[in-house]
Design a protein around this motif. Sequence first.
Motif, short mmCIF file in Angstrom:
data_model
loop_
_atom_site.label_atom_id
_atom_site.label_comp_id
_atom_site.label_asym_id
_atom_site.label_seq_id
_atom_site.Cartn_x
_atom_site.Cartn_y
_atom_site.Cartn_z
N LEU A 137 2.48 -15.18 -14.29
CA LEU A 137 3.58 -14.76 -15.34
C LEU A 137 2.97 -13.51 -16.08
CD1 LEU A 137 4.38 -18.23 -16.90
CD2 LEU A 137 5.74 -16.81 -15.67
N LEU A 138 1.77 -13.34 -16.39
CA LEU A 138 1.43 -12.04 -16.98
C LEU A 138 1.70 -11.04 -16.30
CD1 LEU A 138 -2.04 -13.20 -19.03
CD2 LEU A 138 0.54 -12.79 -20.07
N GLY A 139 1.49 -11.09 -14.97
CA GLY A 139 1.46 -9.94 -14.01
C GLY A 139 3.03 -9.69 -13.84
N LEU A 140 3.95 -10.63 -13.96
CA LEU A 140 5.46 -10.26 -14.08
C LEU A 140 5.97 -9.68 -15.05
CD1 LEU A 140 8.23 -10.94 -12.46
CD2 LEU A 140 8.17 -13.09 -13.40
N ALA A 141 5.25 -10.15 -16.29
CA ALA A 141 5.73 -9.86 -17.59
C ALA A 141 5.39 -8.32 -17.73
CB ALA A 141 5.23 -10.50 -18.90
N LEU A 142 4.07 -7.99 -17.46
CA LEU A 142 3.65 -6.60 -17.13
C LEU A 142 4.63 -5.72 -16.45
CD1 LEU A 142 1.73 -4.54 -18.13
CD2 LEU A 142 0.29 -5.21 -15.92
N ALA A 143 4.90 -6.12 -15.40
CA ALA A 143 6.03 -5.04 -14.33
C ALA A 143 7.32 -5.05 -15.12
CB ALA A 143 6.04 -5.94 -13.16
N ILE A 144 7.78 -6.16 -15.83
CA ILE A 144 9.02 -6.01 -16.61
C ILE A 144 8.89 -4.83 -17.49
CG2 ILE A 144 10.52 -7.27 -17.88
CD1 ILE A 144 10.14 -9.73 -16.33
N ILE A 145 7.76 -5.11 -18.48
CA ILE A 145 7.71 -4.23 -19.45
C ILE A 145 7.52 -2.83 -19.11
CG2 ILE A 145 5.81 -3.50 -21.30
CD1 ILE A 145 5.35 -6.54 -21.70
N LEU A 146 6.70 -2.50 -17.74
CA LEU A 146 6.70 -1.14 -17.35
C LEU A 146 8.04 -0.65 -16.95
CD1 LEU A 146 3.24 -1.69 -15.61
CD2 LEU A 146 3.58 -0.50 -17.82
N ILE A 147 8.80 -1.48 -16.29
CA ILE A 147 10.02 -1.14 -15.96
C ILE A 147 10.95 -0.55 -17.07
CG2 ILE A 147 12.35 -1.78 -14.83
CD1 ILE A 147 10.72 -3.94 -12.80
N LEU A 148 10.99 -1.51 -18.12
CA LEU A 148 11.45 -1.22 -19.39
C LEU A 148 11.16 0.09 -19.97
CD1 LEU A 148 11.89 -4.84 -20.93
CD2 LEU A 148 13.81 -3.42 -20.07
N LYS A 149 9.91 0.58 -19.81
CA LYS A 149 9.30 1.54 -20.34
C LYS A 149 9.64 2.85 -19.42
CE LYS A 149 7.18 -0.10 -24.16
NZ LYS A 149 7.84 0.59 -25.49
N LYS A 150 10.37 2.61 -18.40
CA LYS A 150 10.76 3.87 -17.46
C LYS A 150 9.65 4.23 -16.64
CE LYS A 150 14.51 3.66 -19.42
NZ LYS A 150 15.89 2.95 -18.79
N LEU A 151 8.78 3.39 -16.06
CA LEU A 151 7.75 3.68 -15.13
C LEU A 151 8.43 3.25 -13.77
CD1 LEU A 151 4.78 4.40 -14.32
CD2 LEU A 151 4.36 1.99 -14.27
N ASN A 152 8.03 4.33 -12.83
CA ASN A 152 9.02 4.12 -11.63
C ASN A 152 8.79 2.58 -11.14
OD1 ASN A 152 8.24 3.83 -8.52
ND2 ASN A 152 9.36 5.69 -8.68
N THR A 153 9.96 1.95 -10.88
CA THR A 153 9.94 0.59 -10.54
C THR A 153 8.89 0.12 -9.45
OG1 THR A 153 12.46 0.62 -10.89
CG2 THR A 153 11.33 -1.74 -9.89
N THR A 154 8.76 0.75 -8.31
CA THR A 154 7.80 0.44 -7.31
C THR A 154 6.22 0.39 -7.92
OG1 THR A 154 9.04 1.62 -5.59
CG2 THR A 154 6.67 1.17 -5.14
N TYR A 155 5.84 1.46 -8.77
CA TYR A 155 4.63 1.32 -9.30
C TYR A 155 4.55 0.34 -10.36
CZ TYR A 155 3.30 5.76 -7.15
OH TYR A 155 3.15 6.75 -6.33
N ALA A 156 5.48 -0.06 -11.16
CA ALA A 156 5.51 -1.03 -12.13
C ALA A 156 5.34 -2.46 -11.38
CB ALA A 156 6.80 -0.99 -12.63
N LEU A 157 5.99 -2.76 -10.46
CA LEU A 157 5.75 -3.93 -9.52
C LEU A 157 4.47 -4.16 -9.10
CD1 LEU A 157 9.25 -3.99 -7.79
CD2 LEU A 157 8.54 -5.50 -9.62
N MET A 158 3.72 -2.96 -8.25
CA MET A 158 2.63 -3.09 -7.58
C MET A 158 1.38 -3.27 -8.63
SD MET A 158 2.92 -0.28 -4.47
CE MET A 158 1.04 -1.03 -3.97
N LEU A 159 1.52 -2.43 -10.01
CA LEU A 159 0.75 -2.56 -11.17
C LEU A 159 0.55 -3.98 -11.53
CD1 LEU A 159 -1.49 -1.19 -12.46
CD2 LEU A 159 0.16 -0.37 -14.24
N GLY A 160 1.65 -4.59 -11.78
CA GLY A 160 1.88 -6.15 -12.32
C GLY A 160 1.21 -6.88 -11.45
N ALA A 161 1.43 -6.80 -10.21
CA ALA A 161 0.67 -7.57 -9.18
C ALA A 161 -0.80 -7.36 -9.00
CB ALA A 161 1.21 -7.19 -7.66
#
Length: 432
Positions: A11-35
């Motif tokens: 859940l924390l990894g998913l939440a981090l990915a969502i936050i990073l997407i909202l912060k306009k980080l590239n979606t692919t990198y946001a998803l991988m970083l969250g993972a």
Amino acid sequence: MDITLSWWAALLGLALAIILILKKLNTTYALMLGAIVGCLIGGASLGQTVNIVVAGSQSVMGTVIRVLAAGVLAGVMMESGAANRIARAIVDGLGERMAILSLALATMIICAVGVFIPVAVLIVAPIAIEVGSRLKISKLALLIALSGGGKAGNIISPNPNTIAVASGFHIQPSAVMIGSFIPALCGLAMAVLLATIMQHRGRIVTMDDLGEDAAKASKDKDLPSLGRSLVAPITAVVLLLLNPVGSILHIGLLERFQVDAMYILPLASILGLLAMGQGGKILTYTSAGLQRMVDVVLILIGAGALGGLITSSDLPKQIVNIIHAMGVPGSMLAPIAGILMAAATASTSTGVILGSSSFGKSILAFGTSGVAAAVTMQAGATVIDQLPHGNYFHVTAKSINMTLGERMKVVPFEFLVGLTMTLVAMLVYLVF
């Protein structure tokens, strides 16, 4: 070495990915970083984290290959002018008296034949502005019609979202396309109804909203004939439907026709190009189609990595336990996962790849069939996938020169269109 991560880490990894997407980080990198972060805080070693991320990304490679094949069809339909010709033929055929229906139907059909939904809206938008300025229709109503029609077409098309959800539940994309037809028609009807009610609410569109580039392109483009424009999409649809139709009618020859979309979509595209007399442009058009698929493929890889985190955790098991405890039917997990994942990523394709890869086994364990799960999940992914942290929101706003505030007013109506399709899909597959 296998490892089961804690649900809270996923859940924390998913939440981090969502936050990073909202912060306009590239979606692919946001998803991988969250993972990666989810794996590490969940107790995985550096080596185990690599294995989980790589395994998750590898799980979507079948989808990636089919999406790249779909890029050939998308490139041909867009670059040749075939999609534009089909849209104009529909609007001209139905006439101004049925303008809203014609615009919604045109966007639905353009999307249904393999053009991405944002591109389908961009193709029909200049026509909508021309018609709307003559009939004094508001921007709000026009985008409700275009976006609603596009959503309806998106769930019955060989687009990345259909391919992704079909692969996730190990069925053919054609099964999802057929299964989504009734929900799509209901979504189209809702879009037309809402747009009709709102046609005089808000700022009226004018020809000034048609940018110079769009105006020049819409007037100067030498479009192919309607008949030739239809060769590629009709060939693709017919070939995709041969096997499921054969299974329904118990025709042995058609049942044995198990040719994958990876072959069908490029073949139909080449035949369409030859019919339009543009065979010499195959390299140019396929290159353009591939370029449009790059972002989709990268997002799918990132989504696969995050899906690897979730499937390596006990989060799906915990969710199943919660559903049992609340007394909610397990079959509801598919549309709920589609709604939540698509809202989190503001993407239908990413939503269904996350939903199917993360919760697919749990959904099927409830006894839900693959087709029912795929159809209801994909319909659910259209409910709130049009949020501001995704590209679709901004592309469609620009298509008819809307301000941010004007675009936000369309979101509730798009929600109603997606919710209509989801409820109808649930009634058809999960109730009756």
